[in-house]
Motif scaffolding. Sequence first.
Motif, mmCIF file in Angstrom:
data_model
loop_
_atom_site.group_PDB
_atom_site.id
_atom_site.type_symbol
_atom_site.label_atom_id
_atom_site.label_comp_id
_atom_site.label_asym_id
_atom_site.label_seq_id
_atom_site.Cartn_x
_atom_site.Cartn_y
_atom_site.Cartn_z
ATOM 1 N N UNK A 199 0.831 -1.205 0.000
ATOM 2 C CA UNK A 199 0.000 0.000 0.000
ATOM 3 C C UNK A 199 0.865 1.254 0.000
ATOM 4 N N UNK A 200 1.952 1.232 0.742
ATOM 5 C CA UNK A 200 2.816 2.398 0.853
ATOM 6 C C UNK A 200 3.624 2.653 -0.420
ATOM 7 N N UNK A 201 3.946 1.623 -1.196
ATOM 8 C CA UNK A 201 4.765 1.815 -2.393
ATOM 9 C C UNK A 201 3.995 2.475 -3.520
ATOM 10 N N UNK A 202 2.695 2.363 -3.523
ATOM 11 C CA UNK A 202 1.818 2.936 -4.550
ATOM 12 C C UNK A 202 2.023 2.300 -5.932
ATOM 13 N N UNK A 203 2.743 1.189 -6.011
ATOM 14 C CA UNK A 203 2.905 0.493 -7.297
ATOM 15 C C UNK A 203 1.695 -0.387 -7.605
ATOM 16 N N UNK A 204 1.036 -0.839 -6.553
ATOM 17 C CA UNK A 204 -0.162 -1.664 -6.702
ATOM 18 C C UNK A 204 -1.357 -0.789 -6.341
ATOM 19 N N UNK A 205 -2.332 -0.662 -7.257
ATOM 20 C CA UNK A 205 -3.522 0.134 -6.907
ATOM 21 C C UNK A 205 -4.219 -0.442 -5.675
ATOM 22 N N UNK A 206 -4.763 0.443 -4.856
ATOM 23 C CA UNK A 206 -5.400 0.022 -3.602
ATOM 24 C C UNK A 206 -6.555 -0.946 -3.824
ATOM 25 N N UNK A 207 -7.211 -0.876 -4.956
ATOM 26 C CA UNK A 207 -8.355 -1.770 -5.177
ATOM 27 C C UNK A 207 -7.934 -3.223 -5.376
ATOM 28 N N UNK A 208 -6.656 -3.465 -5.700
ATOM 29 C CA UNK A 208 -6.179 -4.839 -5.892
ATOM 30 C C UNK A 208 -5.602 -5.454 -4.617
ATOM 31 N N UNK A 209 -5.388 -4.666 -3.601
ATOM 32 C CA UNK A 209 -4.775 -5.185 -2.375
ATOM 33 C C UNK A 209 -5.636 -6.260 -1.704
ATOM 34 N N UNK A 210 -6.963 -6.103 -1.606
ATOM 35 C CA UNK A 210 -7.751 -7.206 -1.017
ATOM 36 C C UNK A 210 -7.679 -8.506 -1.826
ATOM 37 N N UNK A 211 -7.633 -8.398 -3.142
ATOM 38 C CA UNK A 211 -7.532 -9.596 -3.983
ATOM 39 C C UNK A 211 -6.192 -10.282 -3.750
ATOM 40 N N UNK A 212 -5.131 -9.491 -3.687
ATOM 41 C CA UNK A 212 -3.804 -10.043 -3.423
ATOM 42 C C UNK A 212 -3.764 -10.685 -2.046
ATOM 43 N N UNK A 213 -4.423 -10.058 -1.075
ATOM 44 C CA UNK A 213 -4.459 -10.615 0.280
ATOM 45 C C UNK A 213 -5.138 -11.977 0.296
ATOM 46 N N UNK A 214 -6.245 -12.110 -0.403
ATOM 47 C CA UNK A 214 -6.952 -13.390 -0.448
ATOM 48 C C UNK A 214 -6.084 -14.451 -1.116
ATOM 49 N N UNK A 215 -5.463 -14.108 -2.231
ATOM 50 C CA UNK A 215 -4.618 -15.077 -2.941
ATOM 51 C C UNK A 215 -3.445 -15.510 -2.065
ATOM 52 N N UNK A 216 -2.758 -14.542 -1.447
ATOM 53 C CA UNK A 216 -1.617 -14.890 -0.603
ATOM 54 C C UNK A 216 -2.038 -15.662 0.654
#
Length: 84
Positions: A21-38
């Motif tokens: 989230x802090x790097x801003x390379x990944x849009x915030x809307x994809x962070x929950x999807x990445x969290x579920x996958x990881x």
Amino acid sequence: MEFMMDFTPYAGLAVLLYAMRQTKRVPNRYIPIIAVVLGVAFSYWQQGISPSATVEGLKYALLGIGTVAGVKYFLEKKEDGQKD
């Protein structure tokens, strides 16, 4: 000792999500999807593929997302309080 075994994956995922989230390379809307996958992937690696492992992975993801949101709102509230 069992508490640490349950807490470590959750804390690691929360730190990883906050860093993304802090790097801003990944849009915030994809962070929950990445969290579920990881979260689910780690749970499958730890316990094997099963319905209970899927639920455990989703629990890791939701706890990680909630922690990141809580830290975000706490820091924003703190910044707003200093401006007054």
